[in-house]
Write a protein that holds these residues in place. Sequence first.
Motif, PDB file in Angstrom:
ATOM      1  N   PHE A  62      17.163   5.537  11.822  1.00 56.43           N
ATOM      2  CA  PHE A  62      17.697   5.988  13.108  1.00 56.43           C
ATOM      3  C   PHE A  62      16.877   7.161  13.645  1.00 56.43           C
ATOM      4  O   PHE A  62      16.538   7.208  14.828  1.00 56.43           O
ATOM      5  N   VAL A  63      16.539   8.081  12.745  1.00 55.64           N
ATOM      6  CA  VAL A  63      15.711   9.226  13.152  1.00 55.64           C
ATOM      7  C   VAL A  63      14.349   8.735  13.658  1.00 55.64           C
ATOM      8  O   VAL A  63      13.844   9.193  14.687  1.00 55.64           O
ATOM      9  N   GLU A  89      17.340  16.913   5.588  1.00 54.98           N
ATOM     10  CA  GLU A  89      18.701  16.707   6.087  1.00 54.98           C
ATOM     11  C   GLU A  89      19.259  15.354   5.643  1.00 54.98           C
ATOM     12  O   GLU A  89      20.432  15.235   5.320  1.00 54.98           O
ATOM     13  N   LEU A  90      18.380  14.348   5.645  1.00 52.40           N
ATOM     14  CA  LEU A  90      18.854  13.009   5.264  1.00 52.40           C
ATOM     15  C   LEU A  90      19.219  12.970   3.784  1.00 52.40           C
ATOM     16  O   LEU A  90      20.193  12.317   3.388  1.00 52.40           O
ATOM     17  N   GLU A 135       7.739  14.558  12.204  1.00 50.81           N
ATOM     18  CA  GLU A 135       9.116  14.938  11.849  1.00 50.81           C
ATOM     19  C   GLU A 135       9.737  13.829  11.015  1.00 50.81           C
ATOM     20  O   GLU A 135       9.687  12.666  11.407  1.00 50.81           O
ATOM     21  N   LYS A 167      20.308  15.473   2.178  1.00 51.42           N
ATOM     22  CA  LYS A 167      21.564  16.218   2.124  1.00 51.42           C
ATOM     23  C   LYS A 167      22.735  15.302   2.529  1.00 51.42           C
ATOM     24  O   LYS A 167      23.806  15.337   1.914  1.00 51.42           O
ATOM     25  N   ALA A 168      22.494  14.487   3.581  1.00 51.61           N
ATOM     26  CA  ALA A 168      23.537  13.567   4.047  1.00 51.61           C
ATOM     27  C   ALA A 168      23.873  12.561   2.959  1.00 51.61           C
ATOM     28  O   ALA A 168      25.042  12.260   2.696  1.00 51.61           O
ATOM     29  N   ARG A 208      12.719  14.739   8.893  1.00 55.17           N
ATOM     30  CA  ARG A 208      14.079  15.212   8.624  1.00 55.17           C
ATOM     31  C   ARG A 208      14.545  14.744   7.242  1.00 55.17           C
ATOM     32  O   ARG A 208      15.736  14.467   7.044  1.00 55.17           O
ATOM     33  N   GLY A 239      19.920   6.397   7.975  1.00 53.51           N
ATOM     34  CA  GLY A 239      19.680   7.644   8.697  1.00 53.51           C
ATOM     35  C   GLY A 239      18.212   7.812   9.052  1.00 53.51           C
ATOM     36  O   GLY A 239      17.867   8.165  10.173  1.00 53.51           O
ATOM     37  N   VAL A 269      22.533   5.245   2.799  1.00 52.38           N
ATOM     38  CA  VAL A 269      22.761   6.271   3.816  1.00 52.38           C
ATOM     39  C   VAL A 269      21.420   6.868   4.264  1.00 52.38           C
ATOM     40  O   VAL A 269      21.157   7.036   5.451  1.00 52.38           O
ATOM     41  N   ALA A 325      25.763  14.272   0.253  1.00 50.23           N
ATOM     42  CA  ALA A 325      27.127  14.589   0.708  1.00 50.23           C
ATOM     43  C   ALA A 325      28.011  13.344   0.666  1.00 50.23           C
ATOM     44  O   ALA A 325      29.179  13.405   0.268  1.00 50.23           O
ATOM     45  N   PHE A 326      27.406  12.224   1.064  1.00 54.15           N
ATOM     46  CA  PHE A 326      28.146  10.960   1.081  1.00 54.15           C
ATOM     47  C   PHE A 326      28.575  10.569  -0.335  1.00 54.15           C
ATOM     48  O   PHE A 326      29.746  10.289  -0.606  1.00 54.15           O
ATOM     49  N   GLN A 329      14.756   7.180  17.087  1.00 55.22           N
ATOM     50  CA  GLN A 329      14.983   8.208  18.116  1.00 55.22           C
ATOM     51  C   GLN A 329      13.682   8.961  18.415  1.00 55.22           C
ATOM     52  O   GLN A 329      13.339   9.226  19.565  1.00 55.22           O
ATOM     53  N   LYS A 330      12.939   9.261  17.353  1.00 51.11           N
ATOM     54  CA  LYS A 330      11.683   9.994  17.493  1.00 51.11           C
ATOM     55  C   LYS A 330      10.658   9.158  18.275  1.00 51.11           C
ATOM     56  O   LYS A 330      10.013   9.650  19.195  1.00 51.11           O
TER      57      LYS A 330
END
Lengths: 102, 319
Positions: B179-180, B132-133, B127, B135-136, B129, B176, B172, B139-140, B183-184
Amino acid sequence: MSVAKELEAQKSALEALIARTPEGPERTTLRDQLDDVLDKIANHAEDRVDQASAAYAEALAELQAANAAIREAQDDLAKTAQAIEKVAQAMALVQQLAAAAF
Amino acid sequence: MDRNGLHDFPRSRQATPRRTGFDPRIRWALALTLATLSAGCALTASQREAADGFARASAGIGAFGSAELQRMRKTTIEMNTNVLKLGGRPDPQGVDGVFDPEDVRIRVTAAEALSSYGSLLLSLVNESREEELAKASDAFVSAFNSLAASEPIEDRLDNLDAAQTEALGQLVRQIGGLFVEWQKARAVKRIVTETQPAVAEVIDLLIADFSTAPERAGMAWAFKASVSRLGNSAGRVIDDANASERKRNLAITASTAVAEENARLDSVVVRAEAVLGQLRAASNELADAMAEEVSIEQIRQLGGDLKTLADAARVVAGS
């Protein structure tokens, strides 16, 4: 020697003996004895299989819990990524508002 | 008070040129956060390889276990039916011997759960992501740019140039992503550590069931005894000079089946030993890999992560 090993040894010995014994009443007797041993093996194996089934059930529950935990962790990662997106937007706002204020 | 009625700042501070980049203190805080995340928990290449090896080793075990156990049950029923037709002694455990449907089902389900565990674990390890990252990050940058362009803020901002904006997005994404990864890695290590005893248990149980060794006393051993039972029943008929032609033919066919089943069982046992042995080794390797402390490899990786971050932060800060 364990019960299973003992039964297996008896089975092998009888099979070898039957192969060497000519047709007749003696061979029939040996075949009866072999059936007796095979019955004992079936009964003993059934007990062991039942015991193993209980152990399987316990381990299976843990494996299923682990698989559920993995799916949950995947959901968490998705949520984290979405949260990062929101935080990123918020950070942009804060950074800009701070810059504008001072 | 300033014109917004918020704060009075010392003159020297008001006179300081305003920067839109991160304050150096923030950069250091960021770097420290990253150091904690990276050094603490990101999965190493060897941990990923171990998960990949385990997933490969476990991939076929569900199908193999399911096919062979169900075949053993079906064949046992056929053999015991023929024993009855030949007038032999019935199996005391019934026509399906030790292969009760529930006993077979629990084994098949466990083997399949083991395969699923391997593939799910690998998918979690892989995984990223990324989407999404990205995209983040977009977006930022987009939010930053749109705010910088809006009135009345526009006039009071030192807008970022293109390189700074790009570096900001990269920051960003980097933060991100780390961090992912953290967490993973935390989830993978916890799950593998907690599940290892159950994985080892299922592998050992399957090894016992696919062994004809009496000390294992599993299903294959019982199956072999059922083959012997049919052989003994067929032998009785062949020995009997008064047996009917039909029964004699049935006994000859049964004797052929006995030879074939014994040969097949031998090959299944060899295959199971190889597959399950490999799976056990992969499982041990996975558990060992997850127990690794911070390695040189992780420290090297951390160095790379921090350099990328520092580069990006430097561009944003305009230094």
